[in-house]
Write an enzyme that holds these catalytic residues in place. Structure first.
Site, mmCIF file in Angstrom:
data_model
loop_
_atom_site.group_PDB
_atom_site.id
_atom_site.type_symbol
_atom_site.label_atom_id
_atom_site.label_comp_id
_atom_site.label_asym_id
_atom_site.label_seq_id
_atom_site.Cartn_x
_atom_site.Cartn_y
_atom_site.Cartn_z
ATOM 1 N N LYS A 86 -0.822 -21.636 5.285
ATOM 2 C CA LYS A 86 -0.714 -21.466 6.719
ATOM 3 C C LYS A 86 -2.000 -21.834 7.461
ATOM 4 C CE LYS A 86 -1.618 -17.653 8.398
ATOM 5 N NZ LYS A 86 -1.819 -16.296 8.927
ATOM 6 N N THR A 87 -3.079 -21.235 7.025
ATOM 7 C CA THR A 87 -4.347 -21.484 7.720
ATOM 8 C C THR A 87 -4.753 -22.944 7.600
ATOM 9 O OG1 THR A 87 -4.953 -19.246 7.108
ATOM 10 C CG2 THR A 87 -6.679 -20.617 8.042
ATOM 11 N N ASP A 274 -1.621 -17.923 16.029
ATOM 12 C CA ASP A 274 -1.544 -17.520 14.634
ATOM 13 C C ASP A 274 -0.845 -16.164 14.541
ATOM 14 O OD1 ASP A 274 -2.000 -17.548 11.946
ATOM 15 O OD2 ASP A 274 -4.063 -16.845 12.073
ATOM 16 N N GLU A 275 -0.236 -15.858 13.417
ATOM 17 C CA GLU A 275 0.408 -14.562 13.186
ATOM 18 C C GLU A 275 1.358 -14.186 14.329
ATOM 19 O OE1 GLU A 275 0.053 -13.130 10.380
ATOM 20 O OE2 GLU A 275 -2.014 -13.273 9.653
ATOM 21 N N GLN A 309 6.440 -10.917 7.075
ATOM 22 C CA GLN A 309 5.177 -10.184 6.992
ATOM 23 C C GLN A 309 4.875 -9.430 8.282
ATOM 24 O OE1 GLN A 309 1.820 -11.972 4.719
ATOM 25 N NE2 GLN A 309 3.066 -13.815 4.769
ATOM 26 N N ARG A 662 0.391 -10.444 -2.522
ATOM 27 C CA ARG A 662 -1.070 -10.582 -2.556
ATOM 28 C C ARG A 662 -1.538 -11.025 -3.928
ATOM 29 N NH1 ARG A 662 -1.493 -12.048 1.705
ATOM 30 N NH2 ARG A 662 0.767 -11.897 1.640
#
Length: 833
Positions: A86-87, A274-275, A309, A662
DNA sequence: AAGCCTTAGTTTTTT
DNA sequence: ACTAAGGCTT
């Protein structure tokens, strides 16, 4: 920036993010001023582009990632699953926009939620483009960008541009004053609770006039709306904002001033968020205002997020924002990133199967094709109680550290324990201290929230901003100067009556005899000090001045003379505070930074296991992840179920999903049969989420120790060969007790589980004898036997004395004590007299 | 103004 | 059971 995670590569075994292209200029030409600055970056980025073939920065991307990077015009939603890059997509996209000359850095608006995310993005864009990213003035958190906008147009919402930003603590103190001023009982109507209500309204973008009638009535006998309005007025008088206002004021300002909004429309050619799944209604409104364009003009908005998420619904995040993106931005393109570069197929399989139980989702399935037969399945372990859980996790960590299992020695930095609630951490800390195992706790009380740091900051604030009454009240009698309640009240009343700051009121009042001589002298000294410090503000270097303030005010001496155990630590923190000012040019700059960036750095040098909550683990990754406490009531948390219903459960499930994803290589899940909650031992049932894990990717660990009833007696094969993989755990004493409790009033917290049919295998009876502690626990909390007491019995309690039993619920007795009144106690703590 | 006692709360956290 | 905070007493 180093809390230990920033250097973990996002991609495992992948090539690193593209380096500075060979043809990029070696020297930086970054513009020094703000707008229209940043040509340096643009120039570098343009230079980096190779006209004949695809630019370097695109080469490492998979087709979907590349599509997300290259789809620059029109609305775009990128659904980026955990570990899908994503980043990387976000940063490469920015680099691409710059490199193709579509916009200058100052024409990009890029919003994140946390400062950490903003920092990381800056760094990574820097890596792509080469050099620092000073030229992207509009990359930041919602709030920092909000402040920036607001400082420019403060007067349009009735503020001065040097307004102060209040943090939660200030807000609560202010509200408390207002509640008391209204003559409302602040015990019955706690300020803290009202502060949370206001926060909730502001998250929804509601003014006092817009809040629902029901909400308004819910507080202080219908005074909710009034109080909210009074609070806003008070903020205006103080020339202050709370965090919510940093978004709401710009929204108001844009609505009332279309011409200003238009400037920003022209300014921001591309918007990135973002997010996105974490945005609340106010942030959404803010975004829509900035993103809207006249018909025919493409809305260049790119939102990146993952509905699976979304774990912040409880603080106002609206998953709906992501679910209805296509409706809000017609013609939007949606790209799903599902190729995972982080985890093994077992981890992805387990997580995917679990999250598939949620209904309200857009639906993604993560996959990887890097399958390795040696990959470990997700392992589920059972323990008797939380102590054993901590012991066993500790042993597993030491095993990995020594390299017993696979011959590789694993670094502690690659391991993490992710808990649902912070009280779970303690047991692990205790254990690790005993073992001498390095650990680090992420999250928890933060540096800038410590008492001594806040006191020091209040001094600095008041020097910079003499009208900051909250700061004044905080430190006027700290250290003690004999300025008690009476004096403060006098000052307060005077200040309010004349609408002047309290410091000014104090200056007036010491000229009169309204204040007793002793207090007058003390006040006089305080005022003199502040006058002098304010004068020095322009001439003295800020670090020197800060030290001087803390010395001359007697604040450092106060802690030097304090003999309590914390005092040395507090002095150390004050030194740290001064040290952290070095990175800033002025006291004002420092204050602004602190009000927006509440996190402080942690030392990353040491090799240590990380302990943190599942919430703070979002965005991180570790080779090995331990997930303890998978029990009904704790995870999913009972309160989430009670207050959130089905959607609450789904959010808990997403949290479980975040936890599992994670892990890169190993994921160990634990549950215990007995846990102490609010001081009482409770029998617990395994989490329903365990039943939602797929047989093929999960194995159940054989009982490693003391906790007998599990896995012995010829059960060599996988527990998943049975209809119910966890059936055996239901034959444990804990489970039996839970069953017994079901028909009993004590089940209040735990018995509400539904839709979970299990077959019980009568194993416990003939199974191995449990430990001694088992006997004790059963004696204390079992309800399978009738209580040895009856209602009306006269009993003695070591703390409360004599009393009569009023009622009995299992092992809990309600007793009317002669002196202590009615109390609920466990039957083990009283005896008949 | 310091110290003791009572009382309430005890999921998650950013800005 | 434990803790922290607030109120009350000395």
């Amino acid at each position: 920036m180093s809390n230990g995670f920033d250097d973990i590569p996002f991609f495992d075994e992948e090539e690193p993010a593209p380096r500075k292209p060979a043809q990029a200029p070696a020297t930086s030409t970054a513009a020094s001023g703000p707008a229209p600055g940043g040509l340096g970056i643009a120039a570098r980025a343009m230079a980096a582009r190779d006209q004949t073939r695809a630019p370097d920065y695109l080469s490492g991307l998979n087709p979907e990632q590349r599509d997300a990077v290259e789809t620059v015009d029109g609305p775009l939603l990128v659904l980026a699953g955990a570990g899908t890059g994503k980043t990387r997509v976000l940063t490469t996209r920015i680099a691409h926009i710059l490199a193709t000359g579509r916009a200058f850095p100052s024409q990009l608006l890029a919003v994140t939620f946390t400062n950490k995310a903003a920092r990381e993005m800056k760094e990574r864009i820097g890596l792509l483009v080469g050099g620092a990213v000073e030229g992207m003035p509009w990359l930041g958190t919602f709030h920092s960008i909000g402040v920036k906008i607001l400082r420019r147009h403060a007067e349009l919402v009735g503020l001065r541009s040097d307004f102060t930003i209040l943090d939660t603590d200030d807000v609560v103190r202010l509200i408390k004053q207002l509640i008391q001023a209204e003559g409302i009982d602040d015990k019955r109507w706690p300020a803290k609770q009202f502060a949370q209500m206001i926060d909730g309204w502001k998250n929804k973008g509601l003014d006092p006039s817009q809040i629902p009638e029901g909400d308004a009535r819910a507080f202080a006998n219908g005074k909710g709306r009034e109080l909210y309005a009074a609070y806003q007025n008070r903020l205006k008088t103080l020339n202050a904002c709370d965090f919510g206002d940093l978004l709401l004021h710009p929204i108001r300002m844009f609505r009332a001033n279309p011409d200003v909004l238009k400037e920003y429309h022209q300014k921001f050619k591309y918007i990135l968020v973002d997010e996105y799944q974490d945005t609340n209604t106010a942030q959404y409104m803010w975004l829509r205002l900035l993103a809207q364009r006249p018909p025919g003009v493409p809305q260049n908005v790119c939102c990146v997020g993952d509905d699976d998420q979304s774990i912040y619904g409880w603080r106002g995040a609206e998953v709906d924002n992501i679910l209805r993106f296509e409706k809000d931005f017609p013609g939007a393109k949606v790209i799903k990133l599902e190729r995972n570069y982080r985890s093994t197929e077992h981890i992805l399989g387990a997580a995917g199967h679990l999250i598939a139980h949620n209904e309200g989702r857009l639906g993604k399935t993560l996959f990887t094709d890097r399958v390795n037969p040696d990959d470990e399945k997700v392992v589920v372990h059972a323990a008797w109680d939380s102590e054993e859980e901590a012991r066993a996790v500790g042993e597993e960590i030491e095993r990995l550290q020594r390299g017993d299992s696979d011959g590789k020695k694993h670094a502690l930095n690659d391991m993490a324990i992710l808990v649902r609630a912070s009280f779970q951490m303690r047991e692990f800390e205790d254990r690790f201290v005993t073992l001498g195992l390095n650990y680090r706790v992420i999250g928890g009380p933060r540096f800038y929230e410590r008492l001594e740091v806040r006191d020091a900051m209040a001094y600095f604030r008041l020097v910079c901003q003499p009208a900051d009454d909250l700061a004044f009240e905080r430190i006027v009698n700290t250290p003690k100067r004999g300025l008690g309640d009476t004096t403060i009240r006098t000052l307060h009343d005077y200040a309010r009556a004349r609408d002047v700051p309290m410091l000014a009121a104090a200056a007036d009042l010491i000229e009169t005899d309204e204040i007793k001589p002793k207090a007058r002298k003390a006040l006089f000294d305080v005022i003199q000090h502040f006058r002098r410090w304010s004068e020095l503000l322009e001439t003295t270097p800020h670090i020197e001045l800060a030290e001087q303030i803390l010395e001359e005010s007697g604040y450092t001496d106060m802690w030097k003379n304090d003999k309590s155990a914390e005092a040395p630590g507090r002095l150390e923190n004050l030194k740290e505070l001064i040290r952290s000012m070095e990175a800033f040019e002025s006291l004002r700059g420092f204050l602004e930074h602190v009000s927006l960036v509440m996190d402080a750095e942690q030392n990353a040098d040491m090799d240590a296991v990380s302990i943190m909550t599942l919430h703070s683990a979002k965005g991180l990754e570790f080779d090995t992840v331990f997930l303890p406490g998978w029990e009904e009531g704790l995870f999913p948390h009972q309160r989430a179920l009670d207050e959130g219903g089905r959607s609450g459960l789904e959010e808990e499930r997403r949290l479980a999903y975040v936890g599992i994803t994670r892990a890169k290589r190993r994921c160990h899940i634990w549950f215990v049969s007995n846990r102490r909650i609010h001081g009482l031992w409770q029998s617990t049932m395994p989490s329903r989420f365990l039943d939602e894990l797929p047989v093929t990717h999960v194995e159940v660990a054989e009982s490693e120790q003391s906790y007998g009833g599990y896995g012995r007696g010829g059960y060599g094969q996988s527990r998943f060969d049975k209809a119910d993989p966890f059936a055996n755990n239901y034959s444990t004493p804990g489970w039996k007790r839970a069953q017994a409790n079901k028909s009993d009033a004590t089940r209040d917290n735990w018995g509400t589980r539904s839709g979970h049919a299990v077959e019980r295998i009568g194993y416990g009876e003939s199974g191995p004898k449990a430990k001694t502690i088992d006997g004790e626990l059963v004696a204390k909390s079992t309800t399978s036997e009738p209580s040895k007491f009856t209602v009306g019995d006269r009993v003695f309690h070591i703390k409360f004395g004599n009393g009569n039993i009023a009622s009995i619920e299992g092992n809990k007795l309600t007793i009317n004590f002669d002196r202590a009144g009615e109390k609920r106690v466990l039957d083990g703590f009283v005896e008949r007299v």
